[in-house]
Design an enzyme around this catalytic site. Structure first.
Site, PDB file in Angstrom:
ATOM      1  N   SER A 142      68.903 -64.061  88.380  1.00  0.00           N
ATOM      2  CA  SER A 142      69.012 -65.293  88.076  1.00  0.00           C
ATOM      3  C   SER A 142      69.887 -66.602  89.048  1.00  0.00           C
ATOM      4  O   SER A 142      70.475 -65.737  89.546  1.00  0.00           O
ATOM      5  CB  SER A 142      69.729 -66.240  86.720  1.00  0.00           C
ATOM      6  OG  SER A 142      70.369 -66.711  86.010  1.00  0.00           O
ATOM      7  N   TYR A 157      76.382 -61.930  81.511  1.00  0.00           N
ATOM      8  CA  TYR A 157      74.879 -62.401  81.611  1.00  0.00           C
ATOM      9  C   TYR A 157      74.520 -62.347  83.250  1.00  0.00           C
ATOM     10  O   TYR A 157      73.632 -61.749  83.949  1.00  0.00           O
ATOM     11  CB  TYR A 157      74.656 -63.330  81.351  1.00  0.00           C
ATOM     12  CG  TYR A 157      72.581 -63.823  82.151  1.00  0.00           C
ATOM     13  CD1 TYR A 157      71.673 -62.967  80.716  1.00  0.00           C
ATOM     14  CD2 TYR A 157      72.380 -64.702  82.653  1.00  0.00           C
ATOM     15  CE1 TYR A 157      70.722 -63.478  81.195  1.00  0.00           C
ATOM     16  CE2 TYR A 157      71.040 -65.094  83.028  1.00  0.00           C
ATOM     17  CZ  TYR A 157      70.138 -64.717  81.872  1.00  0.00           C
ATOM     18  OH  TYR A 157      68.617 -65.133  82.346  1.00  0.00           O
TER      19      TYR A 157
END
Length: 252
Positions: A142, A157
């Site tokens: 990501s 995350y």
């Protein structure tokens, strides 16, 4: 025929990757979590594109199930493709549950850790004996790991995806004697069901994301799936240990 395993392919980036890979003449074993119908829909999309796919359930957060999953994969390879090995692995399955550091619970952190980092680590370990030399692994990371444009609430995350980035390089190093290439892709804002279908539930965030993206729109799953398919193909035979951002120039 080559065969690829794509985790988390019941929707979004995983589904697009499965279809794009199949369009390159590669068979697909795809996994789904709770969304069995989504997995079957992806099989249908692959077949519509002229490919062959088999959908299998997999809880990436339960590493104790990986031995049984490997045995199931071995059976599917024999029955569907008359092979003992597969060629490519796309570690794509994941989820996001944003929370500020002040509000994060250990239970949520542990669940994120099991799915985003421990899962890909040990699933890859378990599947390695079935993987043919000269294949490719793609890990879905990501761009939340970048040093710019940090969004409060994504500390856990992003930290775990950062761990996946490092793991990608170590996989590339350790698997290189077998000719296995390992790369990561880092999507920017992409219209998927991540975060409990956040794009559908909070459409008001889209204009701000578009304004920060050089190409003037948010990403679509197909934008990312196409690159994943390229990275497992022979077109990328000289590329390994890389992390490629796929964001249309987000925060450029």
């Amino acid at each position: 025929m080559q065969v690829a395993i794509v985790t988390g392919a019941s929707s979004g980036i995983g589904r697009s990757a499965a279809v794009e890979i199949a369009e390159r003449g590669i068979g697909v074993i795809l996994t789904y979590g709770r969304n069995r119908q989504g997995g079957l829909d992806t099989v249908a999309a692959v077949e519509e594109a002229g490919g062959t796919a088999v959908a299998l359930p997999l809880d990436l957060g339960d590493s104790g199930s990986f031995d049984a999953f490997r045995d199931t994969v071995a059976g599917v390879l024999r029955d569907t493709w008359q092979r003992d090995t597969f060629d490519h692995l796309v570690n794509n399955a994941g989820f996001a549950q944003p929370a500020l550091i002040a509000d994060m619970t250990e239970d949520t952190f542990d669940r994120l850790s099991r799915v985003l980092l421990k899962g890909p680590y040990f699933l890859t370990q378990k599947l390695l004996p079935l993987m043919a030399d000269g294949g490719a692994i793609v890990n879905t990371s990501s761009n939340s790991t970048a040093a710019y444009g940090l969004e409060p609430g994504y500390s856990a995350y992003a930290a775990l995806k950062g761990g996946l980035d490092v793991l990608t390089r170590y996989m590339a190093k350790e698997f290189s004697p077998r000719g296995i290439r390992v790369n990561a892709i880092s999507p920017g804002p992409t219209r998927t069901r991540l975060g409990d279908d956040a794009f559908t539930r909070f459409p008001e965030v889209v204009p701000a994301l578009v304004a920060r993206t050089a190409f003037g729109r948010v990403g679509e799953p197909e934008d990312v799936g196409a690159l994943i398919a390229t990275l497992v193909s022979d077109e990328s035979r000289w590329v390994t240990a890389q992390n490629i951002e796929v964001s249309g120039g987000y925060n450029l």
